[in-house]
Each structure stands twice: as C-alpha cells, then as structure tokens.
Design a protein around this motif. Structure first.
Motif, PDB file in Angstrom:
ATOM      1  N   ASN A 142       0.851  -1.314   0.091  1.00  0.00           N
ATOM      2  CA  ASN A 142       0.000   0.072   0.098  1.00  0.00           C
ATOM      3  C   ASN A 142       0.755   1.111   0.185  1.00  0.00           C
ATOM      4  O   ASN A 142       2.131   1.181   0.268  1.00  0.00           O
ATOM      5  CB  ASN A 142      -0.953  -0.055   1.274  1.00  0.00           C
ATOM      6  N   PHE A 143       0.276   2.310  -0.263  1.00  0.00           N
ATOM      7  CA  PHE A 143       0.916   3.552  -0.212  1.00  0.00           C
ATOM      8  C   PHE A 143       1.498   3.989   1.043  1.00  0.00           C
ATOM      9  O   PHE A 143       2.341   4.921   1.186  1.00  0.00           O
ATOM     10  CB  PHE A 143      -0.031   4.752  -0.920  1.00  0.00           C
ATOM     11  N   ASP A 144       0.895   3.477   2.057  1.00  0.00           N
ATOM     12  CA  ASP A 144       1.161   3.841   3.324  1.00  0.00           C
ATOM     13  C   ASP A 144       1.637   2.716   4.260  1.00  0.00           C
ATOM     14  O   ASP A 144       1.490   2.748   5.584  1.00  0.00           O
ATOM     15  CB  ASP A 144      -0.185   4.236   4.171  1.00  0.00           C
ATOM     16  N   ASP A 145       2.459   1.768   3.678  1.00  0.00           N
ATOM     17  CA  ASP A 145       3.080   0.712   4.083  1.00  0.00           C
ATOM     18  C   ASP A 145       4.111   0.964   5.138  1.00  0.00           C
ATOM     19  O   ASP A 145       4.874  -0.054   5.884  1.00  0.00           O
ATOM     20  CB  ASP A 145       3.119  -0.459   3.455  1.00  0.00           C
ATOM     21  N   GLN A 146       4.886   2.273   4.906  1.00  0.00           N
ATOM     22  CA  GLN A 146       6.122   2.572   5.622  1.00  0.00           C
ATOM     23  C   GLN A 146       5.790   3.751   6.960  1.00  0.00           C
ATOM     24  O   GLN A 146       6.483   3.317   8.083  1.00  0.00           O
ATOM     25  CB  GLN A 146       7.157   3.290   4.898  1.00  0.00           C
ATOM     26  N   ILE A 147       4.958   4.582   6.738  1.00  0.00           N
ATOM     27  CA  ILE A 147       4.724   5.677   7.761  1.00  0.00           C
ATOM     28  C   ILE A 147       3.644   6.246   7.633  1.00  0.00           C
ATOM     29  O   ILE A 147       2.787   6.629   6.590  1.00  0.00           O
ATOM     30  CB  ILE A 147       5.977   6.550   7.727  1.00  0.00           C
ATOM     31  N   LEU A 148       3.087   6.532   8.668  1.00  0.00           N
ATOM     32  CA  LEU A 148       1.802   7.676   8.701  1.00  0.00           C
ATOM     33  C   LEU A 148       2.241   8.774   9.172  1.00  0.00           C
ATOM     34  O   LEU A 148       3.047   9.044  10.361  1.00  0.00           O
ATOM     35  CB  LEU A 148       0.543   6.795   9.698  1.00  0.00           C
ATOM     36  N   TYR A 149       1.870   9.902   8.614  1.00  0.00           N
ATOM     37  CA  TYR A 149       2.719  11.266   8.711  1.00  0.00           C
ATOM     38  C   TYR A 149       1.576  12.142   9.375  1.00  0.00           C
ATOM     39  O   TYR A 149       1.264  12.030  10.452  1.00  0.00           O
ATOM     40  CB  TYR A 149       3.338  11.765   7.325  1.00  0.00           C
ATOM     41  N   LEU A 150       1.175  13.111   8.760  1.00  0.00           N
ATOM     42  CA  LEU A 150       0.335  14.215   9.048  1.00  0.00           C
ATOM     43  C   LEU A 150      -1.056  13.875   8.845  1.00  0.00           C
ATOM     44  O   LEU A 150      -1.490  13.437   7.828  1.00  0.00           O
ATOM     45  CB  LEU A 150       0.569  15.519   8.456  1.00  0.00           C
ATOM     46  N   ALA A 151      -1.982  13.944   9.821  1.00  0.00           N
ATOM     47  CA  ALA A 151      -3.387  13.832   9.739  1.00  0.00           C
ATOM     48  C   ALA A 151      -4.087  15.127  10.358  1.00  0.00           C
ATOM     49  O   ALA A 151      -3.775  15.654  11.167  1.00  0.00           O
ATOM     50  CB  ALA A 151      -3.654  12.545  10.354  1.00  0.00           C
ATOM     51  N   CYS A 152      -5.486  15.122   9.870  1.00  0.00           N
ATOM     52  CA  CYS A 152      -6.501  15.948  10.048  1.00  0.00           C
ATOM     53  C   CYS A 152      -7.802  15.265  10.447  1.00  0.00           C
ATOM     54  O   CYS A 152      -8.069  14.334   9.551  1.00  0.00           O
ATOM     55  CB  CYS A 152      -6.444  17.244   9.322  1.00  0.00           C
ATOM     56  N   MET A 153      -8.767  15.958  10.935  1.00  0.00           N
ATOM     57  CA  MET A 153     -10.163  15.308  10.996  1.00  0.00           C
ATOM     58  C   MET A 153     -11.236  16.379  10.931  1.00  0.00           C
ATOM     59  O   MET A 153     -10.979  17.816  10.880  1.00  0.00           O
ATOM     60  CB  MET A 153     -10.260  14.754  12.459  1.00  0.00           C
ATOM     61  N   VAL A 154     -12.386  15.878  10.131  1.00  0.00           N
ATOM     62  CA  VAL A 154     -13.543  16.582  10.105  1.00  0.00           C
ATOM     63  C   VAL A 154     -14.605  15.749  10.860  1.00  0.00           C
ATOM     64  O   VAL A 154     -14.565  14.621  10.718  1.00  0.00           O
ATOM     65  CB  VAL A 154     -14.154  16.751   8.711  1.00  0.00           C
ATOM     66  N   TYR A 200      -5.254  11.348   6.287  1.00  0.00           N
ATOM     67  CA  TYR A 200      -4.051  11.092   6.628  1.00  0.00           C
ATOM     68  C   TYR A 200      -3.008  10.862   5.409  1.00  0.00           C
ATOM     69  O   TYR A 200      -3.465  10.688   4.475  1.00  0.00           O
ATOM     70  CB  TYR A 200      -3.791  10.061   7.724  1.00  0.00           C
ATOM     71  N   THR A 201      -1.673  11.482   5.610  1.00  0.00           N
ATOM     72  CA  THR A 201      -0.896  11.431   4.531  1.00  0.00           C
ATOM     73  C   THR A 201      -0.033  10.065   5.132  1.00  0.00           C
ATOM     74  O   THR A 201       0.379   9.887   6.213  1.00  0.00           O
ATOM     75  CB  THR A 201       0.066  12.555   4.570  1.00  0.00           C
ATOM     76  N   GLY A 202       0.579   9.435   3.975  1.00  0.00           N
ATOM     77  CA  GLY A 202       1.371   8.261   4.113  1.00  0.00           C
ATOM     78  C   GLY A 202       2.469   8.027   3.340  1.00  0.00           C
ATOM     79  O   GLY A 202       2.512   8.724   2.135  1.00  0.00           O
ATOM     80  N   ARG A 203       3.492   7.239   3.573  1.00  0.00           N
ATOM     81  CA  ARG A 203       4.466   6.980   2.368  1.00  0.00           C
ATOM     82  C   ARG A 203       4.628   5.532   2.444  1.00  0.00           C
ATOM     83  O   ARG A 203       4.697   4.728   3.293  1.00  0.00           O
ATOM     84  CB  ARG A 203       5.743   7.814   2.878  1.00  0.00           C
ATOM     85  N   GLY A 204       5.217   4.977   1.264  1.00  0.00           N
ATOM     86  CA  GLY A 204       5.255   3.595   0.822  1.00  0.00           C
ATOM     87  C   GLY A 204       6.806   3.179   1.022  1.00  0.00           C
ATOM     88  O   GLY A 204       7.590   4.193   0.751  1.00  0.00           O
TER      89      GLY A 204
END
Length: 269
Positions: free
Chosen positions: A184-196, A206-210
């Motif tokens: 997945n695109f987020d299988d390495q790290i979860l970075y910055l997130a926000c909520m509604v 949330y932003t992620g990096r693979g």
C-alpha cells in the motif's frame, strides 16, 4: 487549495491558480515550505492559511499566512513569526476562538523535545503559555469538537488520538490507526493527519508514504460508530485511488468497478 462537496472527490475551484504560494528563484535546494493549517476566522469572515518556511542552510524558520474571503483570491504572503532556533516551530496547529489565536508547535530545538502552546491576539505577537502534557508526536493537528480539543499525532508507524479540555493537558492517548499492509501507499509511515467531525462521525484524512517506489498519498478513514474514533475504517481495503474525482461519462468498459462511489451516475457513450 482543493475543494469538495462530498469529502471524496476533490478539485481546484474555478478561478483559482495553484499553488497559492510557490518557491522563490533565490531559494536553494534546502529551502522549503511545509506544515500547512487552514482555519476560518469568524471575526474577519476569512479563511487563513498558515504554513511554515525554513532554510536548512541558514537555520532560519518562519511562520507565514495568507488570507482569503472566497477561497480563490489570496492575500500577499505575510510573515507572522521568525526564529533562528531551527526546528522550533514545526507543525503549527491553530485554533481561533474567544477572539484569540491558540497556537501549538513542535519545538525540536528544546531538550527534551516538547509541544509548546502559545496565544496571540493577532497572529504576530505570541505569548508562550506552557509545554503540553500527555502527547508529543512528531507531527500533529488540533481540532475543536463537541467533546473538547481533539488531537491527532503521527510521524511514525501509527496514528494517535487524545483529548483535552483546556488544550494543555491531554489524556487517554491511544493508537487509532496502523500503517498499511505491504504494497500500500502507506506501508512505511503515517505522517500528518487532520479530522472533520460531522454529526458524530469522524472523517480522518492522513498522509502516508510507502516502502517501494517512493509512493506517497492521502488516505481517508471514516468512523463506523458515532462518536467513536477507534471505529474508523478505510473506504476500501488497500485502496487509495478513491480520492480522485470519479469518471462520470465514458465507454462502457470504463464503468467503475469498485464500491466506494456508489450513488453517483455514470453515462455510457
């Protein structure tokens, strides 16, 4: 700047030219913008985009702001605060309430590293209040909701949540999301997130990096139980393509095959 009327399909609003703030010719390779926060000021009836600039070479860090009354035309960039204590204003998160700006930043120049809380009447003059207790993630966002000030923290394998009544002492920090499955695109790290939060339902962006191919993306998880952030679930398992604007017309072989955009019309040519 992008807009959406269903939290899923995003597009540039007509008349806006992105980006609203771009690199300058005099910058070197180690000068960059980061860590945006978008808020609404009811006193001025304007959107405010706060963001950070830093220079790794000169060790200077600034917080900038642009404002807009319609989300399309944005003001000239202004500098709200400058620091020569490098990485002392990381991930600024802002809430405007009671006629003041409440500002949280990650101070990585301090020892030990802390999240610090400031207040300001105008965005320029910051008064330090105190260090934050109970949370200390690398990147974070604060959001005022019906239960207090809710916190999302990331920057590692997981995403964390906590709640505070005063914005200073946060309790019950817990992990609410883990990094994605392999591939997945987020299988390495979860970075910055926000909520509604709408009618008790949480929408977590949330932003992620693979790990492979330098993949990066934005994911969306939605709570399945009202007022329970631990019940968040992704739109489709392992999918991050659903946030693109769905096709609405095309040949029959272009009909959507996933289940996320149920409810919109697709017209065969």
């Amino acid at each position: 700047i992008a807009v959406s009327n269903n939290l899923l399909a995003w597009e540039t609003p007509p008349g806006l030219i992105n980006p609203i703030s771009d690199r300058k010719p005099e910058w070197n390779n180690f000068d960059y913008y980061s860590d945006t926060d978008l808020i609404y000021n009811p006193n001025t009836q304007k959107l405010e985009c706060w963001y950070r600039w830093c220079s790794t070479n000169s060790r200077v860090e600034r917080i900038h702001r642009k404002t807009s009354s319609d989300g399309i035309t944005w003001s000239t960039e202004e500098t709200l605060r400058e620091n020569t204590l490098f990485v002392s204003m990381v991930s600024p998160s802002v809430i405007f309430e009671g006629g003041i700006y409440r500002i949280w930043v990650k101070d990585s120049a301090s020892s030990p590293i802390k999240i610090k809380y400031y207040e300001s009447p105008n965005g320029y003059n910051w008064q330090f209040k105190q260090d934050i207790e109970g949370v200390n993630d690398w990147h974070f966002k604060m959001e005022r909701t019906d239960i207090g000030i809710e916190y999302l923290g990331g920057g590692t394998d997981n995403l964390y949540h906590a709640v505070s009544q005063d914005g200073i002492t946060f309790t019950n920090r817990k992990m609410i999301m883990q990094k994605g499955n392999t591939g997945n695109f987020d299988d390495q790290i979860l970075y910055l997130a926000c909520m509604v939060k709408l009618s008790g339902k949480y929408y977590i962006y949330y932003t992620g990096r693979g790990v492979t191919g330098g993949a990066k993306g934005i994911g969306l998880s939605i709570s399945t139980v009202n007022n329970d952030i631990t019940s968040i679930r992704g739109l489709t398992a392992g999918s991050y393509l659903q946030m693109s604007k769905p096709l609405t017309v095309g040949n029959s072989n272009k009909r959507p095959t996933n289940t996320a955009p149920i409810g919109f019309c697709f017209f065969d040519r």
